[in-house]
Design an enzyme around this catalytic site. Sequence first.
Site, PDB file in Angstrom:
ATOM      1  N   HIS A  75      34.340  38.315  41.253  1.00  0.00           N
ATOM      2  CA  HIS A  75      34.707  38.583  42.676  1.00  0.00           C
ATOM      3  C   HIS A  75      33.398  39.040  43.333  1.00  0.00           C
ATOM      4  O   HIS A  75      33.104  40.368  43.458  1.00  0.00           O
ATOM      5  CB  HIS A  75      35.752  39.625  42.795  1.00  0.00           C
ATOM      6  CG  HIS A  75      37.092  39.122  41.949  1.00  0.00           C
ATOM      7  ND1 HIS A  75      38.093  38.518  42.645  1.00  0.00           N
ATOM      8  CD2 HIS A  75      37.378  39.101  40.688  1.00  0.00           C
ATOM      9  CE1 HIS A  75      39.151  38.002  42.079  1.00  0.00           C
ATOM     10  NE2 HIS A  75      38.804  38.423  40.786  1.00  0.00           N
ATOM     11  N   THR A  76      32.761  38.085  44.002  1.00  0.00           N
ATOM     12  CA  THR A  76      31.375  38.656  44.400  1.00  0.00           C
ATOM     13  C   THR A  76      31.495  39.615  45.551  1.00  0.00           C
ATOM     14  O   THR A  76      30.478  40.307  45.783  1.00  0.00           O
ATOM     15  CB  THR A  76      30.648  37.323  44.998  1.00  0.00           C
ATOM     16  OG1 THR A  76      31.320  36.707  45.760  1.00  0.00           O
ATOM     17  CG2 THR A  76      30.273  36.411  43.759  1.00  0.00           C
ATOM     18  N   CYS A  77      32.578  39.444  46.506  1.00  0.00           N
ATOM     19  CA  CYS A  77      32.712  40.417  47.284  1.00  0.00           C
ATOM     20  C   CYS A  77      32.861  41.848  46.893  1.00  0.00           C
ATOM     21  O   CYS A  77      32.336  42.614  47.874  1.00  0.00           O
ATOM     22  CB  CYS A  77      34.153  40.179  48.248  1.00  0.00           C
ATOM     23  SG  CYS A  77      34.016  38.533  48.821  1.00  0.00           S
ATOM     24  N   PHE A  78      33.253  42.073  45.801  1.00  0.00           N
ATOM     25  CA  PHE A  78      33.458  43.477  45.211  1.00  0.00           C
ATOM     26  C   PHE A  78      32.527  43.857  44.151  1.00  0.00           C
ATOM     27  O   PHE A  78      32.839  44.787  43.286  1.00  0.00           O
ATOM     28  CB  PHE A  78      34.960  43.654  44.806  1.00  0.00           C
ATOM     29  CG  PHE A  78      35.959  43.252  45.958  1.00  0.00           C
ATOM     30  CD1 PHE A  78      36.069  44.010  46.923  1.00  0.00           C
ATOM     31  CD2 PHE A  78      36.904  42.218  45.514  1.00  0.00           C
ATOM     32  CE1 PHE A  78      37.048  43.591  47.865  1.00  0.00           C
ATOM     33  CE2 PHE A  78      37.996  42.004  46.436  1.00  0.00           C
ATOM     34  CZ  PHE A  78      38.062  42.405  47.666  1.00  0.00           C
ATOM     35  N   LEU A  85      36.772  35.591  45.714  1.00  0.00           N
ATOM     36  CA  LEU A  85      37.090  36.221  47.060  1.00  0.00           C
ATOM     37  C   LEU A  85      36.026  36.828  47.564  1.00  0.00           C
ATOM     38  O   LEU A  85      35.013  37.415  46.884  1.00  0.00           O
ATOM     39  CB  LEU A  85      38.207  37.480  46.623  1.00  0.00           C
ATOM     40  CG  LEU A  85      38.812  38.112  47.719  1.00  0.00           C
ATOM     41  CD1 LEU A  85      39.493  37.229  48.718  1.00  0.00           C
ATOM     42  CD2 LEU A  85      39.717  39.118  47.379  1.00  0.00           C
TER      43      LEU A  85
END
Length: 802
Positions: free
Chosen positions: A766-769, A802
């Site tokens: 989950h690159t966003c987080f 996400l």
Amino acid sequence: MSSSSSLSKHKLNDYAADSALPSPLEFHVIITRIFLDNTLVFHADSSATIKSIHDKIHSITGIPVTERRLFYGGKQLHSEQTLAECRVQNFAKLSLVGRMRITKLPKACQLIDEIVSCIFIMCKETHPLNVPTEVKFILEEFWSRMDLEQASEYLRIFGASSAPKALVMLYMSPDRMNRLYADEAIVHFLGLNKTILPKHSYHEYVLVIFEFCKLLKGPAGIDDPLYCFCRGRLAAMMKYIEVGKKAGIEIKDVFSFVEELATKLSDDLLSSVHPNRFYGPSLVDISDFSSFVAPLVKEIKGCDPIVFPLTDVPHVYRDEVRNLFEIFHDLLGKLERCLGELENCINSDLKRSHGVRDCHYLKLMKELNSISKIYSGCEGLFWEIMKSTKGAFCRLVVMCAKRGEDHSWIFECKEVTNFDARRHLAMMMLPRVKANYEVRHEMLIDRSHLLAESFEYMKHAEIESLRAGLFMEFKNEEAIGPGVIREWFLLVCQAIFNPQTALFVACSDDRRRFYPNPASKVDPVHLEYFGFAGKVIALALMHNVQVGIVFDRVFFLQLAGHTITLEDIRDADHLLYNSCKQILEMEPEAVDQDALGLTFVHEVEELGIRKTIDLCTDGKTIAVNSENRRQYVDSLIQLRFVMSVADQVEHFAKGFADIMHCRHLQKSFFKCLEPEDLDWMLHGSESAISVDDWKAHTKYEGFKKTDDQIIWFWKIVEEMTAEQKKILLFFWTSIKYLPVKGFSGLASRLHINKTSESCGRLPSSHTCFYQLSFPAYPTSDVMHDRLSIILQEHVGCSFGTL
């Protein structure tokens, strides 16, 4: 005007008695206006002057002589006359009326007279219960009658009357309700600020505020809340008026406020260092101090710096100039002590220095820097002190400099700043990315047409939506959020600066460095693409994404508005640099013997065609010699690196400025940075990825750092090549280039998350987080196999969900 009914019993006995004259006269003074039954009964000898009667009326009622006149028998009685000369008879009735002014607004004058009368009644021990309500009602009627065209006249009437004095007298009365009524009335008047009043009335408005300040200062004191409020309103209006004898407010008058505020600032600096926190002077006091100093600074600016002592320097504001000099040194000395204490805290206990966030040392520094320019040697002294406490100065900049503030004064001496401070100042010029995704600019991009579609989206986007930030996704992919935005920035910058696009040229000695391509005109819309490139770079900086490219020094300096010199082109064109250097270093005799065979022309190739361009008028007829060779080199550099790409640089700068709101900010952005600073901001760290740093900034969810899977994971990472580590980092975070501070420069820590999926599943992210997820693989070999597959198949597209 009127007085209380109790005044009717007041007797004036033994007044100016003269045994040679007849018995004292008894006469009544009827106060007209509101309460017609109020009468003063006087006893006085017929030799008493009208002035003495006025003085006694003032001692009883408080009504100033300037605001009233006495009439008897339809005639006004003049001050120098005696009662006998005015033929005042025993038991005569004199009328006390308000002074009528020559004005087109007689009703306004009448209302002011009534206000003053009511206030004097309120100041007596007893007064009719309805008087306070009457004052409020009359004041409201007075201001309600004022329209914008008549504002100056209304303010003139208000200021010329004794209304300000009466209101201050009411404020200083011992009665609590009287103070509240006066406070409310004065604050209401001060609410008639510049947003309500027309500009032509500012002068009269300021004169009245100044009168309130003078009246309050003595009896109320400089710490009184209402006085401070009035002083603050006056300070806020100083920049809108002229100060001088003709204006009614002189610099000497204004400077008294400078001195009292300087004393307060000095005291606040002395007590600003607390064991657990730093408290600086209040922002209001610093701002007011600056406003009141401005007229004197304006008067002196443009002259040569003043040299002390002033014995031989005539100046109309000699005392003020000397006192300001002393104020400067006092405040600078105390500020140096505060900065020294902060420096010690930074070196020993960072937690304690956090309290500096709420202090306003930086604002005071800006004002002292401005004052320092007036006096010889003071500016150098100011910057020497800032250099000696550079750590504290930079900490203040990073923690206290806010968006929308003018920090250009700091750029005058960039030696006092470090990378963190300069980057912070630059970032404060960029808009803040909005938290609300709905207001951001949305893009849906096809990877196979990434550059063209991104260009079209930007071309038709509302600038305000771009300033709010980006929200995007790739077609036929589920991933959204910051990770996708980071990936898009990397990909679109790779496309923009790809040599095949022909927009930019890579430096021969450093392929990461780029400058505009003079031949970009092969594309008819190339200038629009430069505008697009400017927006993309500004947005990448705004989103704090390192895109892996840097600008050549020549390009950077042009964006900052600087002149390009020979030393600046060293990296952009090493061959031309060496040739020009050789020309300048040759023996004059050899150059004059035409050993070079050069004239003021330059050959260029455009679209496969070679042509000759004159470096000056009739350049082909002017030979290069020892006297003009510097001019030849400078002209060559200007043609090759400035004139040939002027349009490209202009459009790039405009695109960058569009994101920043204005072109002035765009130049300031680059001026406040060193070329290396922008390298670090755009490219990021050039050091190899540190696995220890990586581990130190990683948290675990479902795993413990002592679990076998975590121990295996980091052992595998340590054995990876530098390129494999970059691929894994990109898969995990959509970050290909770390900030210059490494993992500590990221917005948050990284996470490894344990999943309940089967061990046959590959890791996901989950690159966003900054989250990497995988199951509890049974062996190190299995984990190594799964990670190897990711590293082999990862080709730059996001695996994030996400």
